[in-house]
Design an enzyme around this catalytic site. Sequence first.
Site, PDB file in Angstrom:
ATOM      1  N   ALA A   1      30.825  55.367  71.994  1.00 58.05           N
ATOM      2  CA  ALA A   1      29.825  55.164  71.094  1.00 58.05           C
ATOM      3  C   ALA A   1      28.749  56.255  71.257  1.00 58.05           C
ATOM      4  O   ALA A   1      27.860  56.378  70.241  1.00 58.05           O
ATOM      5  CB  ALA A   1      29.625  53.657  71.071  1.00 58.05           C
ATOM      6  N   LYS A   2      28.441  56.531  72.444  1.00 57.11           N
ATOM      7  CA  LYS A   2      27.318  57.465  72.956  1.00 57.11           C
ATOM      8  C   LYS A   2      25.814  56.595  72.362  1.00 57.11           C
ATOM      9  O   LYS A   2      25.117  57.516  71.956  1.00 57.11           O
ATOM     10  CB  LYS A   2      27.611  58.787  72.521  1.00 57.11           C
ATOM     11  CG  LYS A   2      28.653  59.432  73.112  1.00 57.11           C
ATOM     12  CD  LYS A   2      28.958  60.831  72.848  1.00 57.11           C
ATOM     13  CE  LYS A   2      30.158  61.588  73.572  1.00 57.11           C
ATOM     14  NZ  LYS A   2      31.409  61.115  73.052  1.00 57.11           N
ATOM     15  N   ARG A   3      25.761  55.528  72.548  1.00 50.81           N
ATOM     16  CA  ARG A   3      24.597  54.757  72.030  1.00 50.81           C
ATOM     17  C   ARG A   3      23.480  55.043  72.956  1.00 50.81           C
ATOM     18  O   ARG A   3      23.653  55.465  74.174  1.00 50.81           O
ATOM     19  CB  ARG A   3      24.624  53.338  71.920  1.00 50.81           C
ATOM     20  CG  ARG A   3      25.890  52.697  71.128  1.00 50.81           C
ATOM     21  CD  ARG A   3      25.726  53.324  69.597  1.00 50.81           C
ATOM     22  NE  ARG A   3      26.660  52.493  68.837  1.00 50.81           N
ATOM     23  CZ  ARG A   3      27.320  53.276  67.787  1.00 50.81           C
ATOM     24  NH1 ARG A   3      27.404  54.412  67.614  1.00 50.81           N
ATOM     25  NH2 ARG A   3      28.095  52.587  67.114  1.00 50.81           N
TER      26      ARG A   3
END
Lengths: 280, 280
Positions: A94-96
């Site tokens: 998700a690379k939040r």
Amino acid sequence: MTFIDQLQAATRANTSLLCVGLDPDPAKFPGRFRNDASRIHDFCAAIVDATADLACAFKPQIAYFAAHRAEDQLERLIAHIHRSAPQVPVILDAKRGDIGSTAEQYAIEAFERYGADAVTLSPFMGFDSVQPYLKHHGKGAFLLCRTSNPGGDDLQAQRLASIDGQPLVYEHVARLAQGPWNLNGQLGLVVGATYPNEIERVRALAPTLPLLIPGVGAQGGDAAATVRAGLRMQGDTITGPVVVNSSRAILYASAGDDFAAAARAAAERTRAELHAARSL
Amino acid sequence: MTFIDQLQAATRANTSLLCVGLDPDPAKFPGRFRNDASRIHDFCAAIVDATADLACAFKPQIAYFAAHRAEDQLERLIAHIHRSAPQVPVILDAKRGDIGSTAEQYAIEAFERYGADAVTLSPFMGFDSVQPYLKHHGKGAFLLCRTSNPGGDDLQAQRLASIDGQPLVYEHVARLAQGPWNLNGQLGLVVGATYPNEIERVRALAPTLPLLIPGVGAQGGDAAATVRAGLRMQGDTITGPVVVNSSRAILYASAGDDFAAAARAAAERTRAELHAARSL
């Protein structure tokens, strides 16, 4: 059982360093699924079932679900993985990266709503944007460190004048993740397979962190060089784990209705290649 | 009409530099909505209706929807904003950042699925992680530059030895966004209100980019100092736009059923404060 324990157990049980990436693009779906976004779950579940004994992790990429309003299919898919391949952990890609109060919401999304075992995160906003995920004890978090895309150079490969030893940005991230940020041993790093010498550099700075390494297969990374650069073992025990991701080369190994068997064959080849490199 | 045109038009029409941030947390919902995640849309729509003539933008934060499986409510909310406040653009606060093929999916999510006019992005993975958004002509993209959280220092405030003039990381991002990355004039920057001298520095490096400035209100930033540092005008024309976000101080201005009137009053106060600072 923590994510790190799950990962080690799956690596042993399936003799595998291979993470199967689930980036479902209906336009590329084989045979009867072609262009049918309502079959995202079914397509991915078939891939999971065909590779459950070959993978050390599954990594669904949430963007591919979100673009098709398929969050419910992602929920069902992760539940399916936990049922059909209970020994294989799920990394939600998700690379939040956001301030603490927002990061708390994203952590709930990843770990409670979707039931992921680990998540990918961006370190750009600093430690307090990572910390809320670490409050979910036992879950894992892979920080972007050195990514495999061309633009990875724009920031990550720049040298920092203000930090001792003038490390590159990605080296600084690796040190933070191995050291002060890794409160409960939950962190790992994302390092692209297209730069084996940089994987080696990250491994030197972060000797024990699991490295999630995308870029093998469609993106052109060399499987054997990747394992040599990143994996560390003492006897039969892995002391520096690697999780080598392949997505498109497995998912779309065949455009026909034999796609699951073709995916299995592609996963078997990559798994064998990665395994052979362990002893090099 | 491009996002930049929409933003300028809304700023003029509503005499407003205020962006109303929509970070719906059911645990903080007032009166009859308290703890009811099925009313996220209704609560936010009431805030939108109460502030439609006071805002230059609305900024829903997607994490707050995702944590509650409320993507459908976010879709309906943005459609509601376009209907009820057609002059006010929507900035989807998502802070995405991923390789090109994945970024394409996130761009579809933001612009096609949700119908947002602009999106927030992380620059950590470099230009090719930003470019797919720019292919959606007329849409806007705000890059994280200098964020208002404590951990913002960990990377953004470090000095780069390898770039001419040894800029700080956030200064480097500002230059890239004003210059080579800004192919079609679609980029803006996110700069926290808690550091007015850094807003001024970013404005010097990026004289014409719209600055999205969170951190006024609950996060403690000073509204007047923020406007003085970031806004640039020639006569009555804004040449360096600012979009000053306030979320919690407006959304949760009252815990009672008068919340919409209280939100309007809080928005009016902040708008007036921001407006007064234009002439300082």
